[in-house]
Design an enzyme around this catalytic site. Sequence first.
Site, PDB file in Angstrom:
ATOM      1  N   SER A 136       0.855  -1.063  -0.080  1.00  0.00           N
ATOM      2  CA  SER A 136      -0.098   0.084   0.011  1.00  0.00           C
ATOM      3  C   SER A 136       0.833   1.268  -0.124  1.00  0.00           C
ATOM      4  O   SER A 136       0.537   2.144  -0.614  1.00  0.00           O
ATOM      5  CB  SER A 136      -0.932  -0.130   1.269  1.00  0.00           C
ATOM      6  OG  SER A 136      -1.888  -1.200   1.295  1.00  0.00           O
ATOM      7  N   PHE A 160       4.269 -10.777  -6.031  1.00  0.00           N
ATOM      8  CA  PHE A 160       2.668 -10.735  -6.180  1.00  0.00           C
ATOM      9  C   PHE A 160       2.399 -10.177  -7.546  1.00  0.00           C
ATOM     10  O   PHE A 160       1.561  -9.396  -7.977  1.00  0.00           O
ATOM     11  CB  PHE A 160       1.735 -10.088  -5.192  1.00  0.00           C
ATOM     12  CG  PHE A 160       1.934 -10.414  -3.558  1.00  0.00           C
ATOM     13  CD1 PHE A 160       2.350 -11.767  -3.607  1.00  0.00           C
ATOM     14  CD2 PHE A 160       1.625  -9.645  -2.650  1.00  0.00           C
ATOM     15  CE1 PHE A 160       2.242 -12.491  -2.415  1.00  0.00           C
ATOM     16  CE2 PHE A 160       1.990 -10.314  -1.526  1.00  0.00           C
ATOM     17  CZ  PHE A 160       1.930 -11.448  -1.271  1.00  0.00           C
ATOM     18  N   ILE A 161       3.051 -10.622  -8.600  1.00  0.00           N
ATOM     19  CA  ILE A 161       3.103  -9.627  -9.909  1.00  0.00           C
ATOM     20  C   ILE A 161       2.132 -10.792 -10.774  1.00  0.00           C
ATOM     21  O   ILE A 161       2.707 -11.855 -11.089  1.00  0.00           O
ATOM     22  CB  ILE A 161       4.183  -9.414 -10.438  1.00  0.00           C
ATOM     23  CG1 ILE A 161       5.008  -8.438  -9.713  1.00  0.00           C
ATOM     24  CG2 ILE A 161       4.173  -8.569 -11.929  1.00  0.00           C
ATOM     25  CD1 ILE A 161       4.519  -7.319  -8.922  1.00  0.00           C
ATOM     26  N   GLY A 348     -25.419 -27.793  -0.032  1.00  0.00           N
ATOM     27  CA  GLY A 348     -23.979 -28.610   0.009  1.00  0.00           C
ATOM     28  C   GLY A 348     -23.603 -28.288  -1.789  1.00  0.00           C
ATOM     29  O   GLY A 348     -22.558 -28.398  -1.852  1.00  0.00           O
ATOM     30  N   GLU A 371      -5.800  -3.447  -6.377  1.00  0.00           N
ATOM     31  CA  GLU A 371      -5.724  -2.258  -6.760  1.00  0.00           C
ATOM     32  C   GLU A 371      -6.192  -0.990  -5.819  1.00  0.00           C
ATOM     33  O   GLU A 371      -6.809  -0.165  -5.964  1.00  0.00           O
ATOM     34  CB  GLU A 371      -7.176  -1.841  -7.915  1.00  0.00           C
ATOM     35  CG  GLU A 371      -6.783  -2.766  -9.159  1.00  0.00           C
ATOM     36  CD  GLU A 371      -5.438  -2.349 -10.071  1.00  0.00           C
ATOM     37  OE1 GLU A 371      -5.492  -1.069 -10.372  1.00  0.00           O
ATOM     38  OE2 GLU A 371      -4.736  -3.127 -10.493  1.00  0.00           O
TER      39      GLU A 371
HETATM   40  C1  LIG Z   1      -3.860 -12.551  -6.721  1.00  0.00           C
HETATM   41  C2  LIG Z   1      -2.803 -11.083  -6.240  1.00  0.00           C
HETATM   42  C3  LIG Z   1      -2.517 -10.373  -7.364  1.00  0.00           C
HETATM   43  C4  LIG Z   1      -1.781  -9.220  -7.439  1.00  0.00           C
HETATM   44  N1  LIG Z   1      -1.301  -8.511  -8.590  1.00  0.00           N
HETATM   45  C5  LIG Z   1      -0.384  -7.458  -8.445  1.00  0.00           C
HETATM   46  C6  LIG Z   1       0.202  -7.154  -9.792  1.00  0.00           C
HETATM   47  O1  LIG Z   1      -0.087  -7.388 -10.875  1.00  0.00           O
HETATM   48  N2  LIG Z   1       1.090  -6.094  -9.434  1.00  0.00           N
HETATM   49  C7  LIG Z   1       1.341  -5.384  -8.322  1.00  0.00           C
HETATM   50  O2  LIG Z   1       2.139  -4.524  -8.157  1.00  0.00           O
HETATM   51  N3  LIG Z   1       0.653  -5.962  -7.259  1.00  0.00           N
HETATM   52  C8  LIG Z   1      -0.187  -6.906  -7.548  1.00  0.00           C
HETATM   53  N4  LIG Z   1      -0.735  -7.727  -6.065  1.00  0.00           N
HETATM   54  C9  LIG Z   1      -0.423  -6.926  -4.920  1.00  0.00           C
HETATM   55  C10 LIG Z   1      -1.408  -6.153  -4.141  1.00  0.00           C
HETATM   56  O3  LIG Z   1      -1.676  -5.056  -4.870  1.00  0.00           O
HETATM   57  C11 LIG Z   1      -0.965  -5.861  -2.752  1.00  0.00           C
HETATM   58  O4  LIG Z   1      -1.013  -7.040  -1.955  1.00  0.00           O
HETATM   59  C12 LIG Z   1      -2.072  -4.780  -2.098  1.00  0.00           C
HETATM   60  O5  LIG Z   1      -1.682  -3.438  -2.820  1.00  0.00           O
HETATM   61  C13 LIG Z   1      -1.748  -4.841  -0.542  1.00  0.00           C
HETATM   62  O6  LIG Z   1      -0.487  -4.666  -0.355  1.00  0.00           O
HETATM   63  P1  LIG Z   1       0.252  -5.629   0.771  1.00  0.00           P
HETATM   64  O7  LIG Z   1      -0.314  -7.002   0.514  1.00  0.00           O
HETATM   65  O8  LIG Z   1       1.507  -5.352   0.961  1.00  0.00           O
HETATM   66  O9  LIG Z   1      -0.512  -5.114   2.195  1.00  0.00           O
HETATM   67  P2  LIG Z   1      -0.176  -3.879   3.236  1.00  0.00           P
HETATM   68  O10 LIG Z   1       0.198  -2.566   2.300  1.00  0.00           O
HETATM   69  O11 LIG Z   1       0.977  -4.562   4.020  1.00  0.00           O
HETATM   70  O12 LIG Z   1      -1.526  -3.957   4.138  1.00  0.00           O
HETATM   71  C14 LIG Z   1      -1.654  -4.840   4.781  1.00  0.00           C
HETATM   72  C15 LIG Z   1      -3.197  -4.578   5.560  1.00  0.00           C
HETATM   73  O13 LIG Z   1      -3.175  -3.277   6.034  1.00  0.00           O
HETATM   74  C16 LIG Z   1      -4.103  -2.150   5.853  1.00  0.00           C
HETATM   75  N5  LIG Z   1      -3.547  -0.997   5.930  1.00  0.00           N
HETATM   76  C17 LIG Z   1      -2.237  -0.578   5.171  1.00  0.00           C
HETATM   77  N6  LIG Z   1      -2.032   0.703   5.443  1.00  0.00           N
HETATM   78  C18 LIG Z   1      -3.091   1.321   6.056  1.00  0.00           C
HETATM   79  C19 LIG Z   1      -3.678   2.531   6.292  1.00  0.00           C
HETATM   80  N7  LIG Z   1      -2.870   3.632   6.212  1.00  0.00           N
HETATM   81  N8  LIG Z   1      -4.836   2.627   6.859  1.00  0.00           N
HETATM   82  C20 LIG Z   1      -5.805   1.722   7.022  1.00  0.00           C
HETATM   83  N9  LIG Z   1      -5.276   0.328   6.746  1.00  0.00           N
HETATM   84  C21 LIG Z   1      -4.259   0.312   6.187  1.00  0.00           C
HETATM   85  C22 LIG Z   1      -4.284  -2.837   4.354  1.00  0.00           C
HETATM   86  O14 LIG Z   1      -5.657  -2.343   3.810  1.00  0.00           O
HETATM   87  C23 LIG Z   1      -4.237  -4.395   4.666  1.00  0.00           C
HETATM   88  O15 LIG Z   1      -5.602  -4.697   5.081  1.00  0.00           O
HETATM   89  C24 LIG Z   1      -1.467  -8.695  -6.466  1.00  0.00           C
HETATM   90  C25 LIG Z   1      -1.827  -9.680  -4.992  1.00  0.00           C
HETATM   91  C26 LIG Z   1      -2.543 -10.784  -5.224  1.00  0.00           C
HETATM   92  C27 LIG Z   1      -2.938 -11.315  -4.157  1.00  0.00           C
END
Ligand SMILES: Cc1cc2nc3c(=O)[nH]c(=O)nc-3n(C[C@H](O)[C@H](O)[C@H](O)COP(=O)(O)OP(=O)(O)OC[C@H]3O[C@@H](n4cnc5c(N)ncnc54)[C@H](O)[C@@H]3O)c2cc1C
Length: 390
Positions: A136, A160-161, A348, A371
């Site tokens: 994020s 996670f790309i 079921g 996203e």
């Molecule tokens: C199937 C899949 C496909 C994906 N495809 C891509 C891709 O093509 N390209 C790419 O770049 N990424 C991709 N991702 C990554 C995805 O975009 C990230 O997993 C997502 O942006 C969240 O980042 P993170 O997992 O690091 O969670 P974190 O940023 O670590 O967040 C963890 C939790 O904390 C919450 N949180 C964080 N900051 C705050 C805040 N300030 N206030 C409140 N809550 C907060 C978040 O909402 C989440 O619930 C993919 C992920 C998956 C699982």
Amino acid sequence: MASRHITAGLTEDHVALRNMVKDFVDQRVVPTASEREEKNEYPADLIPELAELGMFGITISDEFGGSDMDYVSYGLIFEELARGWMALASLVYTTSSGGYLINNFGTQEQKQRFLPDIVAGKRMSGIAITEPSTGSDVKKIKLTARREGENYILNGSKIFITHARHADPLVVLVKTDPTIEPAHRGGLSLMLVEQNTPGVRYGSDYDKLGHRGLELCEVIFEDAVVPRSNLLGSEEGKGFYQMMGALDRGRIYMAGASTGIARASLEHALSYAKQRETFGKAIGEHQAIQIKLADMATKVEAARLLYINAALKTDVDGRASAESGMAKIFATEISVEVAYDAMRILGGYGYIKEFPVERYLRDAQLMPIGEGTNEILRVVLAKQLLSESP
Ligand SMILES: Cc1cc2nc3c(=O)[nH]c(=O)nc-3n(C[C@H](O)[C@H](O)[C@H](O)COP(=O)(O)OP(=O)(O)OC[C@H]3O[C@@H](n4cnc5c(N)ncnc54)[C@H](O)[C@@H]3O)c2cc1C
């Protein structure tokens, strides 16, 4: 149900486009989606047909063979594709997003080099932002791109790309100014990383809950050599803004696709509710089921109206961040709820793999995360509302 998912006010072109994609999905996607999903099979054979339908040119101008469609068309397309199979929607989205970035921010040479091939389905694309230590908080990325003569040398990794191994180019967010720590927005750039780039390797695929059929992997850059001519737009420091420009599209995609998953769930539940009998009548005649069906349909309709509203506003005003955020939050969350209710209606049978409802529920789970997580979107939306409030 024939006209239920056509929204009043859409143009004839919108309806014709939506019908074209719907027919393709009904004939070519729905019959095999569950089997392909189960096998985790990349849908290579459908790519020429998607190209023929113009699906890879939706973000690309006609100069390069695309149709640069409006946002309403964009949302409708993803609703239809995701109704059939989420992985196919994701394949088109990742490729059209690469196309969007190059079309809007690339140099003329980059556009000529990549865009006609993307439109023709000869090159796929993908977007790489997320890293092991940050998702994020985009500005905290660590992957560096150091200038060395006519090249950049990239070091770091992305995780996670989606579609990473097929992407050519993969659009990668990098730090071109490592002196700023953590990277200021102005220190970030986008690189077009082509296949077979020396120093780039791909980790093994993550095994994931849903969105199966499209790979999700780590991409590792070890002194990877990327030509300077692959810096998107040729000017350093624009990457954050370029990426943000693509975000509204991303949210409308997520909202449209989520509406599609929810609609597929609803349609399956409706059909089942008419056939399955308990206590001497179809379960659709029990009020408990009727109330669920009515609520599900209302949510699907509301999700569609929200993404169409965001799309219309974007088409008119150029941007609609708040409306796109609202559409993304609502549609992604109701897709989980509606898929879950469909599973409950099937009893079921909803839980076993012979029926597609369990797939809809698994695919829906990613939508509130991808996203921009819904938590982050809510924070951004609230800040905007507070700043606009008198
Ligand atoms: C199937 C899949 C496909 C994906 N495809 C891509 C891709 O093509 N390209 C790419 O770049 N990424 C991709 N991702 C990554 C995805 O975009 C990230 O997993 C997502 O942006 C969240 O980042 P993170 O997992 O690091 O969670 P974190 O940023 O670590 O967040 C963890 C939790 O904390 C919450 N949180 C964080 N900051 C705050 C805040 N300030 N206030 C409140 N809550 C907060 C978040 O909402 C989440 O619930 C993919 C992920 C998956 C699982």
